[in-house]
Design an enzyme around this catalytic site. Structure first.
Site, mmCIF file in Angstrom:
data_model
loop_
_atom_site.group_PDB
_atom_site.id
_atom_site.type_symbol
_atom_site.label_atom_id
_atom_site.label_comp_id
_atom_site.label_asym_id
_atom_site.label_seq_id
_atom_site.Cartn_x
_atom_site.Cartn_y
_atom_site.Cartn_z
ATOM 1 N N LYS A 126 0.868 -1.100 -0.028
ATOM 2 C CA LYS A 126 -0.051 0.012 -0.225
ATOM 3 C C LYS A 126 0.876 1.322 0.061
ATOM 4 O O LYS A 126 0.659 2.059 0.793
ATOM 5 C CB LYS A 126 -0.973 -0.104 1.260
ATOM 6 C CG LYS A 126 -1.798 -1.303 1.112
ATOM 7 C CD LYS A 126 -3.179 -1.123 2.206
ATOM 8 C CE LYS A 126 -3.835 -2.374 1.981
ATOM 9 N NZ LYS A 126 -3.212 -3.598 2.470
HETATM 10 O O1 LIG Z 1 -9.269 -3.163 1.558
HETATM 11 C C1 LIG Z 1 -8.401 -3.926 1.989
HETATM 12 C C2 LIG Z 1 -7.231 -4.100 1.512
HETATM 13 C C3 LIG Z 1 -6.024 -4.972 1.942
HETATM 14 N N1 LIG Z 1 -6.459 -6.025 2.717
HETATM 15 C C4 LIG Z 1 -5.545 -6.928 3.168
HETATM 16 O O2 LIG Z 1 -6.089 -8.316 2.903
HETATM 17 C C5 LIG Z 1 -5.610 -9.099 3.770
HETATM 18 C C6 LIG Z 1 -6.739 -9.921 4.289
HETATM 19 O O3 LIG Z 1 -6.332 -10.818 5.406
HETATM 20 P P1 LIG Z 1 -7.591 -11.808 5.961
HETATM 21 O O4 LIG Z 1 -6.795 -12.648 6.705
HETATM 22 O O5 LIG Z 1 -8.225 -12.427 4.728
HETATM 23 O O6 LIG Z 1 -8.577 -10.906 6.364
HETATM 24 C C7 LIG Z 1 -4.503 -8.400 4.637
HETATM 25 O O7 LIG Z 1 -3.379 -8.325 4.499
HETATM 26 C C8 LIG Z 1 -5.001 -6.923 4.493
HETATM 27 O O8 LIG Z 1 -4.284 -6.034 5.048
HETATM 28 C C9 LIG Z 1 -7.871 -6.119 3.277
HETATM 29 O O9 LIG Z 1 -8.050 -6.931 4.098
HETATM 30 N N2 LIG Z 1 -8.713 -5.234 2.803
#
Ligand SMILES: O=c1ccn([C@@H]2O[C@H](COP(=O)(O)O)[C@@H](O)[C@H]2O)c(=O)[nH]1
Length: 278
Positions: free
Chosen positions: A96
């Protein structure tokens, strides 16, 4: 040189529409019987690469979980990226990044220049200094066949206050981001290299994604509460461009390699049930 959009299109056709994150949370390291240190981080990452690197279209290391161990953690990230690239999956680094243009140029070199130790296929970027400030990333990505996924409508509830605020012309902030990325992808075949991040948790927000012609990364599935069936509500007619992304939902199945593979297969099947007929 094949574009990132072309490579992603091919990877999804061969391996299915799925991105799995490498998010070594302290709780997951403990659950896997690993120490909360660089050794645990390295072991965790190696197991995910072994389980999924040759099967999943896109793997998304979350940089924060590597950075928390300082330079030794970043060194593990570098080797994880190398291993993933050798295994055949595309690497999307969730980092990001965003800043004024001259600094964005340095971020672009760090992640999108093939000579960099942190070179990846694509990265996530934040547009809140203006989408135009990300131009050096878009340019270097285009030069080297890389991709950039720009945050549009994130999966966290706090995002809405900023992203759905109205600009002077009546569009939301998110819609202005969507429209600028659509412009960048115009004319690209079979798929543009510039994607958006749109959370699977957000419901029907009325945003128009129809002209994007690039990949739509959908985090928020599983641990954050969204289901594959929710993708239809969020994305409507743009479903064919969606790349569903899961981290903890799959990682909870580890450290057993076969169990990780089974978890990835299960979520892929669930996503295909929604996306397959899209
Ligand atoms: O809008 C967003 C952008 C990035 N993320 C990232 O994706 C993963 C989600 O992890 P889970 O364990 O599947 O919840 C994580 O690395 C976030 O930083 C997001 O969730 N939402």
């Amino acid at each position: 040189m094949e574009s990132f959009g072309g490579r992603l299109h091919r990877a999804v056709a061969e391996r299915g529409p799925l991105c799995v994150g490498i998010d070594p949370h302290p709780g997951l390291l403990a659950r896997w019987g690993l120490s909360d240190d660089v050794n645990g981080l390295e072991r965790f990452s190696r197991i995910v690469v072994e389980a999924l690197g040759e099967r999943v279209a896109v793997v998304k290391p979350q940089s924060a979980f590597f950075e928390r161990f300082g330079s030794r953690g970043v060194s593990v990230l570098e080797s994880t990226i190398r291993q993933l690239r050798n295994s055949g999956s595309l690497v999307l680094l969730d980092v990001k990044r965003g800043d004024i243009g001259s600094t964005v140029a340095a971020y672009a070199s760090a992640y999108l220049d093939p000579s960099s130790p942190l070179y990846v296929d694509a990265l996530t970027a934040s547009p809140y200094l203006g989408v135009g400030s990300l131009a050096p990333m878009f340019e270097l990505a285009a030069t080297h066949g890389g991709g950039v996924f720009v945050l549009a409508l994130t999966s966290n509830p706090e995002g809405a206050a900023v992203q759905r605020a109205r600009t002077a012309d009546g569009r939301t902030v998110a819609q202005t981001v969507i429209d600028e990325i659509a412009q960048l992808n115009r004319g690209a075949e079979p798929l543009g290299s510039f994607g958006l991040v749109v959370g699977a948790t957000i419901g029907d927000t009325g945003h128009d994604l129809s002209a994007v012609h690039g990949p739509l990364l959908a985090p928020g599935l599983g641990a954050q509460g969204a289901t594959a069936a929710d993708l239809r509500t969020v994305f409507g007619s743009s479903l064919p461009s969606v790349l569903p992304s899961y981290s903890r939902e799959v990682l909870h199945a580890g450290p057993d390699v076969a169990a990780l593979r089974a978890a990835a297969d299960r979520v892929l099947t669930e996503c295909r049930a929604t996306l397959g007929g899209a």
